[in-house]
Design an enzyme around this catalytic site. Structure first.
Site, PDB file in Angstrom:
ATOM      1  N   HIS A 202       0.827  -1.208   0.000  1.00  0.00           N
ATOM      2  CA  HIS A 202       0.000   0.000   0.000  1.00  0.00           C
ATOM      3  C   HIS A 202       0.861   1.257   0.000  1.00  0.00           C
ATOM      4  O   HIS A 202       0.689   2.144   0.851  1.00  0.00           O
ATOM      5  CB  HIS A 202      -0.950  -0.019   1.209  1.00  0.00           C
ATOM      6  N   HIS A 237      -2.512   1.596  12.656  1.00  0.00           N
ATOM      7  CA  HIS A 237      -2.056   0.982  11.388  1.00  0.00           C
ATOM      8  C   HIS A 237      -2.587  -0.448  11.377  1.00  0.00           C
ATOM      9  O   HIS A 237      -3.788  -0.665  11.423  1.00  0.00           O
ATOM     10  CB  HIS A 237      -0.531   1.109  11.341  1.00  0.00           C
ATOM     11  N   LYS A 270     -12.818   7.168  18.634  1.00  0.00           N
ATOM     12  CA  LYS A 270     -12.269   6.752  17.343  1.00  0.00           C
ATOM     13  C   LYS A 270     -12.722   5.330  17.077  1.00  0.00           C
ATOM     14  O   LYS A 270     -12.486   4.443  17.898  1.00  0.00           O
ATOM     15  CB  LYS A 270     -10.751   6.833  17.370  1.00  0.00           C
ATOM     16  N   MET A 272     -12.416   1.947  15.258  1.00  0.00           N
ATOM     17  CA  MET A 272     -11.385   1.222  14.514  1.00  0.00           C
ATOM     18  C   MET A 272     -11.952   0.611  13.232  1.00  0.00           C
ATOM     19  O   MET A 272     -13.096   0.167  13.208  1.00  0.00           O
ATOM     20  CB  MET A 272     -10.782   0.133  15.404  1.00  0.00           C
ATOM     21  N   GLY A 273     -11.110   0.621  12.178  1.00  0.00           N
ATOM     22  CA  GLY A 273     -11.564   0.067  10.905  1.00  0.00           C
ATOM     23  C   GLY A 273     -12.234   1.093  10.016  1.00  0.00           C
ATOM     24  O   GLY A 273     -12.697   0.765   8.928  1.00  0.00           O
ATOM     25  N   PHE A 274     -12.267   2.349  10.476  1.00  0.00           N
ATOM     26  CA  PHE A 274     -12.828   3.430   9.654  1.00  0.00           C
ATOM     27  C   PHE A 274     -11.787   4.517   9.450  1.00  0.00           C
ATOM     28  O   PHE A 274     -10.969   4.779  10.326  1.00  0.00           O
ATOM     29  CB  PHE A 274     -14.065   4.051  10.333  1.00  0.00           C
ATOM     30  N   HIS A 276      -9.073   6.824   6.713  1.00  0.00           N
ATOM     31  CA  HIS A 276      -7.788   6.563   6.076  1.00  0.00           C
ATOM     32  C   HIS A 276      -7.110   7.879   5.749  1.00  0.00           C
ATOM     33  O   HIS A 276      -7.789   8.847   5.408  1.00  0.00           O
ATOM     34  CB  HIS A 276      -7.983   5.754   4.780  1.00  0.00           C
ATOM     35  N   ARG A 285      -9.831  -1.466  -1.462  1.00  0.00           N
ATOM     36  CA  ARG A 285      -9.735  -2.901  -1.187  1.00  0.00           C
ATOM     37  C   ARG A 285     -10.970  -3.456  -0.488  1.00  0.00           C
ATOM     38  O   ARG A 285     -11.159  -4.664  -0.417  1.00  0.00           O
ATOM     39  CB  ARG A 285      -8.495  -3.153  -0.309  1.00  0.00           C
ATOM     40  N   ASP A 327      -9.226  -3.106   7.164  1.00  0.00           N
ATOM     41  CA  ASP A 327      -9.259  -3.823   8.438  1.00  0.00           C
ATOM     42  C   ASP A 327     -10.683  -4.140   8.892  1.00  0.00           C
ATOM     43  O   ASP A 327     -10.886  -5.068   9.678  1.00  0.00           O
ATOM     44  CB  ASP A 327      -8.546  -3.001   9.520  1.00  0.00           C
ATOM     45  N   ARG A 352       2.302  -8.448   4.160  1.00  0.00           N
ATOM     46  CA  ARG A 352       3.002  -7.182   3.907  1.00  0.00           C
ATOM     47  C   ARG A 352       4.509  -7.364   3.770  1.00  0.00           C
ATOM     48  O   ARG A 352       5.192  -6.484   3.236  1.00  0.00           O
ATOM     49  CB  ARG A 352       2.635  -6.169   5.000  1.00  0.00           C
ATOM     50  N   ARG A 371      16.601  11.680   5.793  1.00  0.00           N
ATOM     51  CA  ARG A 371      16.958  12.478   6.962  1.00  0.00           C
ATOM     52  C   ARG A 371      16.206  13.807   6.857  1.00  0.00           C
ATOM     53  O   ARG A 371      16.739  14.774   6.326  1.00  0.00           O
ATOM     54  CB  ARG A 371      18.471  12.690   6.968  1.00  0.00           C
TER      55      ARG A 371
HETATM   56  N1  COA Z   1     -13.532   7.202  13.915  1.00  0.00           N
HETATM   57  C1  COA Z   1     -14.051   8.411  14.231  1.00  0.00           C
HETATM   58  N2  COA Z   1     -13.608   9.565  13.690  1.00  0.00           N
HETATM   59  C2  COA Z   1     -12.606   9.478  12.801  1.00  0.00           C
HETATM   60  C3  COA Z   1     -12.032   8.262  12.431  1.00  0.00           C
HETATM   61  C4  COA Z   1     -12.530   7.097  13.025  1.00  0.00           C
HETATM   62  N3  COA Z   1     -12.007   5.902  12.718  1.00  0.00           N
HETATM   63  N4  COA Z   1     -11.057   8.474  11.530  1.00  0.00           N
HETATM   64  C5  COA Z   1     -11.010   9.780  11.336  1.00  0.00           C
HETATM   65  N5  COA Z   1     -11.948  10.405  12.100  1.00  0.00           N
HETATM   66  C6  COA Z   1     -12.201  11.831  12.175  1.00  0.00           C
HETATM   67  C7  COA Z   1     -11.200  12.462  13.129  1.00  0.00           C
HETATM   68  O1  COA Z   1     -11.672  12.480  14.461  1.00  0.00           O
HETATM   69  C8  COA Z   1     -11.064  13.837  12.541  1.00  0.00           C
HETATM   70  O2  COA Z   1     -12.197  14.588  12.913  1.00  0.00           O
HETATM   71  P1  COA Z   1     -12.044  16.137  13.317  1.00  0.00           P
HETATM   72  O3  COA Z   1     -11.545  16.809  12.064  1.00  0.00           O
HETATM   73  O4  COA Z   1     -13.420  16.500  13.726  1.00  0.00           O
HETATM   74  O5  COA Z   1     -11.049  16.168  14.428  1.00  0.00           O
HETATM   75  C9  COA Z   1     -11.149  13.595  11.031  1.00  0.00           C
HETATM   76  O6  COA Z   1     -11.921  12.401  10.886  1.00  0.00           O
HETATM   77  C10 COA Z   1      -9.788  13.423  10.368  1.00  0.00           C
HETATM   78  O7  COA Z   1      -9.126  12.344  11.011  1.00  0.00           O
HETATM   79  P2  COA Z   1      -7.573  12.260  11.320  1.00  0.00           P
HETATM   80  O8  COA Z   1      -7.363  11.471  12.573  1.00  0.00           O
HETATM   81  O9  COA Z   1      -6.972  13.627  11.244  1.00  0.00           O
HETATM   82  O10 COA Z   1      -7.074  11.432  10.119  1.00  0.00           O
HETATM   83  P3  COA Z   1      -5.604  10.903   9.930  1.00  0.00           P
HETATM   84  O11 COA Z   1      -5.342  10.947   8.476  1.00  0.00           O
HETATM   85  O12 COA Z   1      -4.630  11.601  10.812  1.00  0.00           O
HETATM   86  O13 COA Z   1      -5.686   9.403  10.438  1.00  0.00           O
HETATM   87  C11 COA Z   1      -6.336   7.151  10.524  1.00  0.00           C
HETATM   88  C12 COA Z   1      -6.042   8.355   9.618  1.00  0.00           C
HETATM   89  C13 COA Z   1      -6.471   5.912   9.675  1.00  0.00           C
HETATM   90  C14 COA Z   1      -5.163   6.939  11.502  1.00  0.00           C
HETATM   91  C15 COA Z   1      -7.635   7.433  11.300  1.00  0.00           C
HETATM   92  O14 COA Z   1      -8.710   7.505  10.389  1.00  0.00           O
HETATM   93  C16 COA Z   1      -7.898   6.383  12.361  1.00  0.00           C
HETATM   94  O15 COA Z   1      -7.363   6.474  13.466  1.00  0.00           O
HETATM   95  N6  COA Z   1      -8.718   5.332  12.035  1.00  0.00           N
HETATM   96  C17 COA Z   1      -8.961   4.269  12.971  1.00  0.00           C
HETATM   97  C18 COA Z   1      -7.801   3.287  12.974  1.00  0.00           C
HETATM   98  C19 COA Z   1      -7.755   2.439  11.730  1.00  0.00           C
HETATM   99  O16 COA Z   1      -8.750   1.880  11.306  1.00  0.00           O
HETATM  100  N7  COA Z   1      -6.558   2.316  11.173  1.00  0.00           N
HETATM  101  C20 COA Z   1      -6.311   1.514   9.977  1.00  0.00           C
HETATM  102  C21 COA Z   1      -5.924   2.376   8.820  1.00  0.00           C
HETATM  103  S1  COA Z   1      -5.828   1.458   7.325  1.00  0.00           S
END
Ligand code: COA
Length: 391
Positions: A202, A237, A270, A272-274, A276, A285, A327, A352, A371
């Site tokens: 990815h 992640h 937050k 999980m599984g939502f 990106h 995917r 996920d 992976r 760096r």
């Molecule tokens: N549940 C609830 N709210 C979520 C969310 C989730 N899974 N993912 C993003 N949001 C919200 C954030 O709270 C944020 O809201 P705000 O602007 O009101 O503060 C907004 O969406 C942007 O999210 P952000 O955390 O800045 O996105 P990011 O790009 O930094 O992080 C992830 C991306 C994947 C880390 C994040 O979506 C997440 O933590 N997801 C859950 C973990 C997960 O499933 N990881 C697998 C990734 S493949």
């Protein structure tokens, strides 16, 4: 001065040339790569030009591994030679097996596989040889041996004996054999194989970037893989596939899923599984993995997880326009296959390792040490006071 770790100098003035600092490197293009491309506008993902759903439906994981390493899909003869080699490398040493067995029973399987791969590096006398031919050979060894180590840990944690690999089976079939002592029906093997293909690569995700940083110092492929495993373990992640299933078990009843999600959103939890970092309109995917999670529900007759899946997704999309990532379907799919929840992320590692190795080889072939800079927000320059005079 405060002793807090997050101290910020109150007199801090942003340095004009660094005001574009991107938290989490968001939107930063770090290097070129020919391994894969994520296109958030079209919700698509290609591995070396091939759409991932096309690969998932038409190839086995071993073909995709070859594609990762060699940039082209194998011919039948090339695949036969590649598989012969992969199968011949599946055994791990008695010492490595004993190390995995000696680990505390409560240690997370991601820590076990991190240790196992580190041990592989200790055993390889060619550890410093990073020539393309040797790295290709090491990549196949990682592909072959990681499933054996994960399955050994799976058995030991249940107090069961190790089941040696069977060279007559495909990588996916052999993994089931080593974990459960039998190979399930072909629909289950296909669903698992598809998950490995979808998890294989990815682009510059956190763990891949980590392994490229380690490679950029001219360190070795095992160290870079160990670092990748460390990054993948985190719940933001790879660890999310485990958290999804813990969450679904906590909800327990599909009828309660809608209210559970409304409460979670109200409490700014937050989920999980939502979400990106790159995809904002859905993960390319997910449709394929959702289809094969449904296959698992049909095979096992356990419909409740997919009913819960649909309810949770509906509320999240309606209320927040945040879509499931891979996920989300992978978690319940692995659960219905019979794997313990804390083995979901090690299974992700089995897949992976192919993407990591491809990136490690790409980085090594055209290297410059990675760096970056930071913007300093700490104390202004000051003189050291002798310890006897410090208050
Ligand atoms: N549940 C609830 N709210 C979520 C969310 C989730 N899974 N993912 C993003 N949001 C919200 C954030 O709270 C944020 O809201 P705000 O602007 O009101 O503060 C907004 O969406 C942007 O999210 P952000 O955390 O800045 O996105 P990011 O790009 O930094 O992080 C992830 C991306 C994947 C880390 C994040 O979506 C997440 O933590 N997801 C859950 C973990 C997960 O499933 N990881 C697998 C990734 S493949």
């Amino acid at each position: 001065m405060s002793t807090q770790d997050n101290y910020v100098n109150p007199d801090y003035v942003p340095e004009p040339e660094k005001v574009n600092t991107k938290k989490g490197l968001e939107g930063s293009v770090i290097d070129t790569s020919s391994v894969s491309k994520v296109n958030p506008d079209t919700n698509s993902l290609i591995y070396r030009g091939y759409p991932v759903h096309d690969l998932a439906e038409n190839c086995r994981f071993e073909e995709v591994a070859y594609l990762m390493y060699k940039s082209e899909l194998p011919t039948a003869a090339q695949l036969a030679e590649f598989e012969k080699l992969e199968r011949s490398y599946r055994d791990i040493s008695k010492d490595n097996l004993n190390v995995i067995k000696a680990l505390p029973k409560k240690c997370h399987p991601m820590d076990s596989i991190r240790t196992g791969v580190s041990f592989l590096g200790c055993e390889d006398e060619r550890v410093w040889d990073a020539s393309p031919a040797t790295n290709f050979d090491k990549a196949i060894r990682l592909l072959a041996k990681i499933p054996t180590m994960v399955a050994a840990d799976f058995r030991f944690k249940k107090g069961l004996d190790f089941i040696p690999p069977n060279k007559d089976l495909s990588l996916a079939e052999n993994f089931f054999h080593m974990c459960f002592g039998k190979v399930p029906q072909k629909e289950v093997v296909k669903a698992f194989d598809v998950s490995l293909i979808l998890y294989a690569e990815h682009s510059f995700n956190a763990s891949t970037f980590t392994s490229r940083v380690v490679t950029s110092t001219e360190s070795d492929i095992y160290s870079a893989t160990v670092a990748g495993i460390g990054a993948l373990k985190g719940p933001l992640h790879g660890g999310a596939n485990e958290m999804v299933m813990h969450m679904m078990k906590e909800i327990a009843d599909p009828a309660k899923a809608e209210q559970w999600m409304l409460d979670a959103l109200a409490n700014k939890r937050k989920v999980m599984g939502f979400g990106h970092r790159v995809y904002k309109k859905g993960d390319s995917r997910v449709p394929t993995m959702r289809k094969y999670a449904q296959v698992m529900a049909d095979v096992t007759g356990e419909s409740k997880w997919m009913r819960m899946y649909d309810s949770l997704e509906k509320v999240m999309v309606e209320k927040k326009k945040i879509y499931p990532n891979l996920d989300f379907p992978a978690g319940p799919a692995y659960f219905m296959m019979g794997f313990e929840i804390d083995f979901f992320t090690p299974i992700f590692v089995m897949a992976r390792t192919t993407g990591w190795s491809a990136h490690i080889m790409e980085q090594a072939a055209n290297n410059r040490i990675i760096r970056p800079l930071s913007e300093y927000i700490g104390s202004a320059q000051r003189k050291v006071t002798p310890i006897s005079e410090r208050r």
